[in-house]
Design an enzyme around this catalytic site. Structure first.
Site, PDB file in Angstrom:
ATOM      1  N   GLY A 458       0.830  -1.196   0.000  1.00  0.00           N
ATOM      2  CA  GLY A 458       0.000   0.000   0.000  1.00  0.00           C
ATOM      3  C   GLY A 458       0.857   1.236   0.000  1.00  0.00           C
ATOM      4  N   VAL A 462       2.634   9.474   2.746  1.00  0.00           N
ATOM      5  CA  VAL A 462       4.069   9.717   2.547  1.00  0.00           C
ATOM      6  C   VAL A 462       4.897   8.453   2.401  1.00  0.00           C
ATOM      7  CG1 VAL A 462       4.240  11.972   3.622  1.00  0.00           C
ATOM      8  CG2 VAL A 462       4.299   9.953   5.045  1.00  0.00           C
ATOM      9  N   GLY A 463       4.387   7.348   2.844  1.00  0.00           N
ATOM     10  CA  GLY A 463       5.222   6.148   2.829  1.00  0.00           C
ATOM     11  C   GLY A 463       4.700   5.092   1.877  1.00  0.00           C
ATOM     12  N   ASP A 576      -6.190   9.450  14.488  1.00  0.00           N
ATOM     13  CA  ASP A 576      -6.555   9.056  13.123  1.00  0.00           C
ATOM     14  C   ASP A 576      -7.225   7.689  13.100  1.00  0.00           C
ATOM     15  OD1 ASP A 576      -6.827   9.579  10.456  1.00  0.00           O
ATOM     16  OD2 ASP A 576      -4.826   8.897   9.894  1.00  0.00           O
ATOM     17  N   LYS A 578      -9.754   5.107  12.145  1.00  0.00           N
ATOM     18  CA  LYS A 578     -10.686   4.868  11.037  1.00  0.00           C
ATOM     19  C   LYS A 578     -10.439   3.433  10.576  1.00  0.00           C
ATOM     20  CE  LYS A 578      -7.455   7.018   7.741  1.00  0.00           C
ATOM     21  NZ  LYS A 578      -7.278   7.958   6.645  1.00  0.00           N
ATOM     22  N   ASN A 581      -7.087   2.344   9.102  1.00  0.00           N
ATOM     23  CA  ASN A 581      -5.888   2.241   9.940  1.00  0.00           C
ATOM     24  C   ASN A 581      -5.954   1.086  10.924  1.00  0.00           C
ATOM     25  OD1 ASN A 581      -4.617   4.307   8.671  1.00  0.00           O
ATOM     26  ND2 ASN A 581      -5.181   5.877  10.160  1.00  0.00           N
ATOM     27  N   ASP A 594      -0.291   3.100  11.582  1.00  0.00           N
ATOM     28  CA  ASP A 594      -0.252   4.454  11.037  1.00  0.00           C
ATOM     29  C   ASP A 594      -0.345   5.533  12.125  1.00  0.00           C
ATOM     30  OD1 ASP A 594      -0.054   6.433   9.253  1.00  0.00           O
ATOM     31  OD2 ASP A 594      -1.926   6.052   8.196  1.00  0.00           O
ATOM     32  N   THR A 635      -9.270  12.567   9.784  1.00  0.00           N
ATOM     33  CA  THR A 635      -9.869  12.187   8.513  1.00  0.00           C
ATOM     34  C   THR A 635     -11.253  12.811   8.450  1.00  0.00           C
ATOM     35  OG1 THR A 635      -8.588  10.182   8.333  1.00  0.00           O
ATOM     36  CG2 THR A 635     -10.691  10.208   7.181  1.00  0.00           C
TER      37      THR A 635
END
Ligand SMILES: Nc1ncnc2c1ncn2[C@@H]1O[C@H](COP(=O)(O)OP(=O)(O)OP(=O)(O)O)[C@@H](O)[C@H]1O
Length: 855
Positions: A458, A462-463, A576, A578, A581, A594, A635
């Site tokens: 995935g 940024v990663g 974050d 969700k 994640n 994450d 998000t």
């Protein structure tokens, strides 16, 4: 009778029709929202969301949206929100800094195939909508890809945001479209059983929000959001606020002072970012202002790149005090390459012989370069080639630098003597030893070459995350790789350091385990537990209804609550939560991942036991008591009201997101989703949560959701004792919190026959061989990707004590988990992967479950 407001389900309609991709990148909004005034001084930008952290931290008060006296609620009407003029975009030209390592990083990045910022700027749509769809810009790069073409025919872009420098759609994604079987890392758009609605759901989800608050972008800022330091009203007029022509056209100054003020101004332009981001900018600025230094061009081919590692010369003129501050004694390898006895003397070292390896060329004299401390050091053989006197100086220098003992004289008898074993001690820098997680980790025992890439799992903001196999053990890991140049360009340095710190500090069955982390010259690596089940979001999407039963939701929400409780105890705010994640381990248990948006409270306090002996509760809220942070992160559909209001938030945001998560698990959509971002935010601020009338959900569950979604964080469930408040709610009455790991998960990811199971492979020649991604026909993109990956998997590890203090990644430790902390002891070895499906777990006891009927 449940006095619930019955929703006519606009959210369902919206989620089906909205064209927006979920991959909206808010970080790119910042410059667009507040454009640089035409002809005005570069510092004349408005500041948003820059409330002083200290302000909030001092008071530590909970916010109450209903309390007008606080004057924090912008009180914006929906009309205002939708009519607000979309600010236009400006791309801060980060490609042109003339000074410091940033310039070099960017050069490298652009040379390795990334878009130049100029190109980025020119690709910027003239009048972009307020919230830009990243996919829109990026899809141009990717049009050659079959996947995109296919998805365009069904009117949907591919879901996840990708960084501009990585225009990649791996071939396994293309292949997986043809397959009925779900692969955990395939886009939901390709899931057949999900049909069109799965595609829509996937693509209507907006992505993680980072920093710029679009709510304020169209509303103007509340006074509290403007810090006097960042905002000078005299320089700003409404008419010029959104004009970016100057910043795009004015080249940055070349002098170092000019450059500094240019960057300061540029930061000002970005200063509508959160406090965290401002700090991030300052960090980069400090880094950039280290002097006007140029760097040698980066060789194009990976072979050249690797081979060239020890060949960076430097000139005397580059050794300004700015670059080599007193405290930073150059490493031995720098000395070897130096052609300067003056320099040695200046630094109290014996004069050096002529360079043994690389002569200083005329060219390099003419174009002085900063000694690249780490590049040379990353070459193992470079050390061995040191001449004896240099070795002595090196040892002396090293002894002073890292506190290790100087070399013994016997080690210096031959001009090409091998380094004695003890010279490698210590490889850990002092900073690692001071960390709270230091006892869990030892010196890194792997490097990029220890792993074989299997496939791209995935790609986040940024990663890039790769499924890799450790060559020596055949064990599978998820290797998250960040480009340093990209991190600098995107000002994400602090984020990655935070992510490493949180992963390294945590030791919990529902938090993804970090096994190794290390850096090379160009990349940062986090080697984590591979979660074969992929994203929980995708597991939800493979279900016909896109939702799960209440009993199953209880299982997942209890594990999530336990993980968040743990994070809060450690003083972290996750921010974050969700379904994307939440990863599913092959055991079916969850693993939070994450952490790049997480933040650690300053002055973390110990939990406190409160109440009577019969009914005591552990107060976890107190761990981050008084800590408020003001980043605009999260998000879109999960963002809490206090984050939108922009005057600081606390750990209570995680309980809000838990409420949204439980709602989404049960109903298949989120409660406040609007047609666009502003509508969503407006709904979050104003609408009460309502429930569809066609779903059998218990009263206690609805009650929990309602209490978690209380807009005033001071009244929200969890605001008194933290996780304990949630755990003792009626919905969780039957949950055995201490035995969560022993519960049977509702869904088990099972490997199909196409999968690879390394334990089952016999010890014949096939053992350990894996089918790698086949290159697609889109040679340009594939070549660039192959090139980049070759570097990613070939560079040498840079040890902590080699990374200089002025390097922005100085604090990114290279380390490996000690054996006893290896989570595989808990879950068993991770050595199978492939396409999976989710099967209901037959072992799961339903004795506690009961059906709920609408009352
Ligand atoms: N440990 C893991 N096991 C399996 N897959 C993983 C793992 N970690 C990450 N992935 C996959 O890689 C994707 C990107 O990872 P991640 O979300 O951590 O990256 P990111 O750059 O931080 O993304 P974001 O934009 O959400 O911040 C995930 O959505 C997931 O599909």
């Amino acid at each position: 009778m449940d006095n619930l407001q019955v929703l006519s389900q606009p959210s369902l309609v919206n989620s089906g029709n909205a064209e927006r991709s979920r991959s909206v990148s808010f970080s790119k909004l910042i410059p667009r929202s507040f454009r640089k005034p035409s002809g005005s001084s570069p510092g004349a930008e408005i500041v948003a969301g820059s409330t002083s952290l200290a302000e909030g931290a001092e008071t530590g008060e909970a916010l109450d949206s209903e309390d007008p006296s606080r004057g924090t609620d912008p009180q914006v009407t929906e009309e205002q929100l939708s009519e607000a003029t979309p600010p236009q975009q400006v791309s801060p030209d980060l490609a042109t800094p003339q000074t410091g390592k940033l310039s070099a990083r960017l050069k490298k990045m652009f040379k390795s195939g990334s878009k130049t910022p100029d190109r980025e700027a020119s690709e910027t749509p003239d009048s972009t909508p307020e919230i830009r769809n990243d996919e829109k810009g990026e899809s141009e790069q990717h049009q050659a890809l079959e996947a995109d073409e296919h998805l365009q025919t069904i009117g949907t872009p591919i879901g996840r945001a990708r960084s501009p420098s990585t225009p990649i759609m791996p071939s396994h994604v293309l292949q997986s479209k043809l397959d009925n079987t779900y692969s955990p890392n395939q886009p939901v758009s390709s899931i057949k059983d999900g049909s069109r609605s799965a595609v829509d759901r996937r693509n209507t989800r907006s992505d993680t929000v980072r920093s710029s608050n679009p709510y304020f972008a169209c509303q103007g800022l509340p006074p509290h959001a403007l810090s006097s330091q960042d905002f000078d009203p005299a320089n700003v007029s409404n008419s010029t606020r959104y004009d970016d022509s100057t910043i795009l056209m004015t080249p940055p100054p070349t002098s170092s002072t000019g450059a500094t003020s240019y960057f300061q101004n540029e930061y000002r332009n970005n200063s509508n970012k959160s406090l965290n981001d401002i700090n991030e900018n300052e960090e980069v600025e400090e880094f950039k202002s280290s002097g006007p230094v140029d760097y040698p061009p980066t060789p194009k081919s990976p072979a050249e790149r690797v081979a060239s590692a020890p060949t960076v010369p430097f000139s005397r003129s580059s050794l300004s005090p700015q670059i080599f501050p007193e405290k930073m004694i150059p490493s031995p390898l720098i000395i070897v390459n130096a052609n300067s006895s003056d320099f040695s003397e200046q630094n109290g070292m014996p004069p050096l012989p002529p360079p043994a390896i690389h002569e200083l060329s005329e060219e390099s004299e003419a174009s002085p370069v900063k000694p690249t401390l780490r590049r040379v050091a990353s070459e193992p053989n470079a050390l061995k080639k040191l001449p004896a006197p240099a070795l002595a100086a090196a040892a002396k220098s090293r002894g002073r630098h890292s506190g290790s003992a100087p070399l013994s004289s016997s080690a210096m008898t031959s001009p090409t003597t091998e380094f004695p074993a003890d010279f490698d001690e210590p490889q850990r820098s002092r900073r690692l030893r001071n960390k709270s997680f230091s006892s869990k980790f030892k010196e890194v025992i792997v490097g990029p070459k220890s792993f074989e890439k299997i496939k791209l799992l995935g790609q986040g903001d940024v990663g890039k995350v790769y499924l890799v196999k450790e060559k020596e053990t055949n064990r599978l890991y998820a290797l998250k790789i960040f480009s340093k140049a990209e991190m600098i360009k995107r000002k994400k340095i602090k984020r990655i350091l935070a992510e490493q710190e949180i992963l390294a500090t945590s030791n919990h069955p529902f938090i993804v385990t970090l096994y190794h982390s290390f850096q090379s010259e160009d990349y940062l690596y986090l080697c984590m537990e591979y979660c074969m089940g992929g994203e929980f979001f995708r597991a939800l999407q493979t279900r016909k209804t896109k939702c799960i039963e209440e009993e199953d939701a209880r299982f997942y929400s209890s594990e999530v609550t336990a993980a968040i409780e743990y994070l809060h105890l450690m003083g972290f705010i996750y921010r974050d939560l969700k379904p994307e994640n939440i990863l599913l381990h092959k055991s079916g248990h969850i693993m939070l991942s994450d952490f790049d948006l997480s933040v650690q409270a300053k002055d973390t306090k110990n939990p406190v036991v409160k109440g009577s002996a019969q009914a005591s509760m552990v107060d976890t809220r107190i761990c981050s008591d008084g800590f408020r942070t003001n980043s605009f992160v999260g998000t879109e559909e999960y963002i809490a009201p206090e984050v939108i209001r922009g005057n600081g938030h606390t750990a209570a945001v995680d309980w809000w997101t838990l409420g949204i998560l439980i709602y989404e698990m049960l109903f298949g959509f989120t409660p406040f989703k609007g047609d666009n971002t502003n509508k969503t935010f407006s709904n979050v601020l104003k609408n009460e949560v309502s429930f569809p009338n066609n779903n059998e959900v218990s009263r206690s569950c609805k009650d929990l959701i309602r209490k978690l979604l209380i807009k005033s964080e001071g009244k929200r469930l969890g605001s008194k004792f933290g996780a304990s408040d949630i755990k003792k709610h009626a919905f969780f009455k039957k949950v055995q919190w201490s035995l969560l790991r022993n519960q049977e998960p509702p869904l088990l990811p099972v490997l199909t026959e196409n999968g690879y199971d390394f334990t089952r492979l016999s010890s014949n020649a096939n053992k350990g061989t894996v089918k790698k991604e086949s290159p697609s026909t889109h040679s340009g993109v594939v070549d660039a990707m192959a090139e980049q990956e070759k570097i990613m998997f070939e560079e040498q590890v840079e040890r902590d004590d080699i990374v200089s203090d002025d390097d922005p990644f100085h604090d990114f430790n290279s380390m490996s988990l000690m054996k006893q902390d290896n989570n595989s002891l808990i879950y068993g070895d991770n050595n199978s992967y492939g396409k999976i499906s989710y099967t209901p777990n037959q072992n799961r006891s339903r004795s506690n479950s009961h059906r709920f009927f609408k009352r």
